[in-house]
Design an enzyme around this catalytic site. Structure first.
Site, mmCIF file in Angstrom:
data_model
loop_
_atom_site.group_PDB
_atom_site.id
_atom_site.type_symbol
_atom_site.label_atom_id
_atom_site.label_comp_id
_atom_site.label_asym_id
_atom_site.label_seq_id
_atom_site.Cartn_x
_atom_site.Cartn_y
_atom_site.Cartn_z
ATOM 1 N N GLU A 244 -123.023 -17.285 -38.990
ATOM 2 C CA GLU A 244 -122.784 -15.947 -39.504
ATOM 3 C C GLU A 244 -124.014 -15.081 -39.264
ATOM 4 O OE1 GLU A 244 -120.189 -15.810 -43.217
ATOM 5 O OE2 GLU A 244 -122.217 -15.599 -43.974
ATOM 6 N N LYS A 246 -127.151 -13.087 -39.991
ATOM 7 C CA LYS A 246 -128.046 -12.970 -41.141
ATOM 8 C C LYS A 246 -128.534 -11.525 -41.173
ATOM 9 C CE LYS A 246 -131.924 -15.102 -43.556
ATOM 10 N NZ LYS A 246 -132.473 -13.907 -44.142
ATOM 11 N N ARG A 266 -130.578 -10.108 -56.462
ATOM 12 C CA ARG A 266 -130.988 -11.511 -56.472
ATOM 13 C C ARG A 266 -131.778 -11.884 -57.707
ATOM 14 N NH1 ARG A 266 -133.085 -14.185 -50.958
ATOM 15 N NH2 ARG A 266 -134.296 -15.585 -52.221
ATOM 16 N N GLU A 296 -124.292 -8.860 -48.376
ATOM 17 C CA GLU A 296 -125.603 -8.250 -48.130
ATOM 18 C C GLU A 296 -125.396 -6.764 -47.869
ATOM 19 O OE1 GLU A 296 -128.297 -10.326 -48.153
ATOM 20 O OE2 GLU A 296 -129.862 -9.376 -46.954
ATOM 21 N N PHE A 335 -119.687 -12.004 -47.742
ATOM 22 C CA PHE A 335 -119.586 -13.341 -47.144
ATOM 23 C C PHE A 335 -119.120 -14.434 -48.100
ATOM 24 C CE2 PHE A 335 -124.221 -12.483 -47.707
ATOM 25 C CZ PHE A 335 -124.461 -13.345 -48.773
ATOM 26 N N ARG A 412 -131.452 -24.309 -53.281
ATOM 27 C CA ARG A 412 -131.755 -24.136 -51.865
ATOM 28 C C ARG A 412 -131.271 -25.399 -51.159
ATOM 29 N NH1 ARG A 412 -134.697 -20.492 -49.508
ATOM 30 N NH2 ARG A 412 -135.832 -19.772 -51.327
ATOM 31 N N LYS A 418 -130.839 -21.347 -42.505
ATOM 32 C CA LYS A 418 -131.144 -20.054 -41.884
ATOM 33 C C LYS A 418 -131.991 -20.287 -40.643
ATOM 34 C CE LYS A 418 -134.796 -19.305 -45.288
ATOM 35 N NZ LYS A 418 -135.340 -18.539 -46.380
HETATM 36 P P1 AMP Z 1 -134.383 -15.559 -47.103
HETATM 37 O O1 AMP Z 1 -134.500 -14.264 -47.887
HETATM 38 O O2 AMP Z 1 -135.121 -15.527 -45.797
HETATM 39 O O3 AMP Z 1 -134.656 -16.766 -47.957
HETATM 40 O O4 AMP Z 1 -132.856 -15.716 -46.666
HETATM 41 C C1 AMP Z 1 -131.798 -15.806 -47.572
HETATM 42 C C2 AMP Z 1 -131.190 -14.451 -47.760
HETATM 43 O O5 AMP Z 1 -130.549 -13.997 -46.597
HETATM 44 C C3 AMP Z 1 -130.075 -14.387 -48.777
HETATM 45 O O6 AMP Z 1 -130.521 -14.373 -50.088
HETATM 46 C C4 AMP Z 1 -129.383 -13.099 -48.408
HETATM 47 O O7 AMP Z 1 -129.998 -12.014 -49.061
HETATM 48 C C5 AMP Z 1 -129.671 -12.937 -46.922
HETATM 49 N N1 AMP Z 1 -128.475 -12.970 -46.051
HETATM 50 C C6 AMP Z 1 -128.260 -12.152 -45.016
HETATM 51 N N2 AMP Z 1 -127.121 -12.424 -44.403
HETATM 52 C C7 AMP Z 1 -126.554 -13.472 -45.062
HETATM 53 C C8 AMP Z 1 -125.358 -14.223 -44.888
HETATM 54 N N3 AMP Z 1 -124.499 -13.964 -43.913
HETATM 55 N N4 AMP Z 1 -125.122 -15.239 -45.774
HETATM 56 C C9 AMP Z 1 -125.993 -15.516 -46.762
HETATM 57 N N5 AMP Z 1 -127.133 -14.834 -46.970
HETATM 58 C C10 AMP Z 1 -127.425 -13.825 -46.124
#
Ligand code: AMP
Length: 572
Positions: A244, A246, A266, A296, A335, A412, A418
């Site tokens: 998906e 990001k 969040r 998002e 999502f 997590r 990711k």
């Molecule tokens: P990070 O902030 O780098 O830990 O990445 C996780 C965050 O990515 C999540 O908390 C979301 O805010 C964001 N995010 C963006 N696109 C998506 C997606 N398709 N599915 C889940 N989270 C997403």
């Protein structure tokens, strides 16, 4: 139970920096409370009067508290100010002025008054807050006065985290720390430590099995692990995957209940007022009795092209919202669906949740389903193609999700991975770190900090470990603003949650999160990340650069020492 006993617990907690000791102290205390008192204790231990999502904060100004102390102990304001200069802490000032007396205050009394103080708003509210505080201080013994003052100022800082409390509660309920996992699961759904304590102690272990999401109460969000190479996906997931986009925006959980809609960030802030445009589209286009959705929100330009996170952050404001709705249009990419028409979907597989989500969403100008494709975890070429497509779409990478996975609230997990473009650039990694200290600048930077000492979080120990010093990557404007941004987190001594051998010029409470990039991980004789494990030194980041502030993240959501250890091992 008398508040005096709670104040004594506070004093004991303040004296220890051992998490195990804190757990035992809280456990012994909870054994003596009623479920109602345990609930209040859960809030008061962290200087709160309600769970975060209710947005009820104390945080009185020092000036007002000085006046309340003067009134309560019949002193003039000048004398209180003088004492404050000498002692450096208004809690200690109140303690020095209060007289020993038999305890009359119940925990419930203090809690009720603190809540009244937080709820009093509008014209004349400062006077009323002052009066309530003065009356309660008048009834307090020295120790009680000290902690009441620190609570209203927001400077309690006992160091007992949510997890410390859940361990203690587990020991009360299960006789060991074994039950913490179950209690944490419940906490992840209710997001209210007080409610978890009440439920567990009033209704017992069985009640913990039946906890369901509640509309209007944010569910702690599921998080992703990072992978640095597409090959790592199949090592973690066997089932079909959703690859998906990001998006580089802000995660929002939307609660729809009839015509009422609440948006949570969040960090569980209620951010409904910031997005009237999203609310309008959700109302028009989703016809359900009730639902909890996740997605998002991303800023877009007038052609619908996605813009970076920093642009979206301008929508974080109290005033001129309608002007900014026009100035910074947004899109909400959905999502996940966690709840629909009274049914809890948390334990349904993702593919079923997605099907249901798609059946209730009609695409509008502002709302659409997050783009994804279905792949096999072994098909690396296809995943790579999807990754490149995601970058073209304006995403920062891809999220890879196990199609069979349940929604692991607050975790997590290795069910969501990711993979970001930064990870692909050689030797470059990004980390969300917590600011713990400032080192004064010289020359051009003489009015600001030359660098900031930053740390990683260790959820197992509930501590922040120094990781690197960041001085590069700031714009001139960001540099100039540093002292202002960090001022309110300044503390006189190192927080007991912090492990650092470096002595910066200024210590900060570990609260502010920033994203940084670095060249590579190394072992440093001065930094403290996993020093016990590595022995030669701690893991540290070389050549760090500031990327952006992450005000959407709480310090507990920063990169953990465990995550960094994984990266370190792979790079060896
Ligand atoms: P990070 O902030 O780098 O830990 O990445 C996780 C965050 O990515 C999540 O908390 C979301 O805010 C964001 N995010 C963006 N696109 C998506 C997606 N398709 N599915 C889940 N989270 C997403």
């Amino acid at each position: 139970m008398k508040f005096k006993e709670l104040a004594e617990l506070f004093q004991q907690l303040e004296k220890t920096s051992s998490n195990l000791k804190m757990i035992d102290l809280i456990c012994d205390f909870l054994k003596k409370t009623t479920p109602e008192e345990a609930k209040l204790t859960a809030y008061l231990l962290q200087g709160k009067i309600a769970p975060d999502y209710k947005g009820l904060e104390l945080g009185l100004a020092e000036k007002l508290v000085i006046k309340a102390i003067a009134l309560a102990f019949q002193q003039d304001v000048g004398k209180v100010e003088k004492l404050f200069k000498e002692l450096g802490d208004l809690g200690d000032v109140a303690k020095s002025l209060a007289k020993e007396k038999p305890s009359s205050l119940e925990i419930q009394d203090v809690f009720n008054d603190l809540k009244k103080i937080a709820l009093t708003q509008g014209k004349g509210s400062q006077e009323k807050k002052l009066e309530i505080l003065a009356i309660i201080l008048k009834k307090s013994s020295p120790l009680e006065a000290k902690y009441i003052v620190r609570s209203v100022l927001g400077t309690l800082r006992l160091g007992a985290s949510d997890m410390t409390f859940l361990y203690a509660l587990s020991k009360v309920l299960f006789g060991s720390k074994e039950g913490k996992k179950k209690l944490e699961e419940v906490f992840n759904i209710l997001s209210d430590l007080g409610e978890v304590a009440y439920l567990a102690l009033k209704k017992g272990k069985k009640a913990l099995e039946k906890v369901e999401p509640i509309l209007g109460v944010p569910i702690r969000m599921m998080l992703a692990q990072r992978v640095k190479d597409i090959k790592e996906i199949k090592e973690n997931i066997e089932n079909e995957i959703f690859v998906e986009v990001k998006y580089d925006g802000e995660r929002i959980q939307a609660h729809l209940d009839g015509n009422e809609i609440i948006l949570f960030s969040r960090r569980h802030e209620n951010i409904t007022n910031q997005f009237p445009d999203i609310i309008e589209d959700l109302k028009k286009n989703i016809k359900v009795k009730n639902a909890i959705l996740e997605g998002e929100v991303v800023a877009v330009d007038k052609d619908g092209k996605l813009l970076p996170f920093q642009v979206l952050m301008q929508r974080r404001r109290k005033y001129d919202i309608h002007e900014y709705v026009k100035k910074i249009p947004v899109k909400y990419f959905l999502f996940d669906l966690l709840y629909l028409n009274g049914e809890n979907l948390l334990y349904k597989p993702l593919k079923e949740r997605k099907q249901k989500l798609e059946s209730i969403i009609k695409k509008t100008e502002k709302i659409e389903i997050a783009k994804y494709s279905v792949c096999s975890p072994t098909n690396e070429d296809e995943i790579e193609r999807e990754f490149l497509n995601a970058l073209k779409e304006g995403g920062e990478g891809v999220m890879i999700k196990d199609s069979n996975s349940v929604y692991e609230s607050g975790v997590r997990a290795w069910r969501w991975l990711k993979f970001k473009k930064d990870y692909k650039e050689e030797l470059v990694d990004t980390f969300d770190v917590v600011v713990i200290g400032g080192i004064y600048g010289t020359g051009k930077r003489s009015k600001t900090y030359g660098s900031l000492l930053v740390a990683l979080y260790d959820p197992e120990k509930n501590k922040y470990f120094s990781f690197t010093k960041v001085g590069a990557g700031f714009t001139d404007e960001e540099l100039e603003n540093l002292p202002k941004k960090l001022k309110k987190y300044e503390i006189k001594e190192k927080s007991k949650l912090v492990e650092s051998q470096i002595e910066p010029d200024v210590w900060f409470e570990p609260k502010v999160v920033m994203e940084i990039k670095g060249a590579d991980l190394t072992i440093s004789p001065v930094h403290t990340v996993l020093r016990e494990k590595i022995k030669k030194g701690g893991i540290a980041l070389r050549f760090p650069r500031f990327v952006r502030w992450r005000d959407d993240k709480s310090p507990e959501q920063a990169t953990t020492v465990q995550e960094v250890f994984q990266i370190y091992k792979k790079n060896l």
